[in-house]
Scaffold this motif. Structure first.
Motif: not given
Length: 62
Positions: A3-5, A13, A16-18
């Protein structure tokens, strides 16, 4: 799963990306000289390894 936060300037935050979902099981990720190196391990010992099993992938920024 990787994941990229993303965070704003105050540390909250904002996203959020898979990532890399199409490559199967991610075993390790390392960063070296501007690229990410990702190793996968998709072969579980049951069957015949295919071309897309157990890869070393280099990801460079666009």
């Amino acid at each position: 799963m990787v994941k990229r936060f993303t965070f704003d300037g105050e540390g909250s935050l904002t996203g959020e990306e898979d990532l890399f979902r199409d490559w199967g099981r991610i075993r390790a990720i390392t960063y070296h000289e501007g690229s990410l190196y990702i190793s996968t391990s998709n072969q579980d010992g049951l069957g015949t390894p295919g071309e897309e099993d157990d890869l070393l992938i280099r990801v460079t920024p666009q």
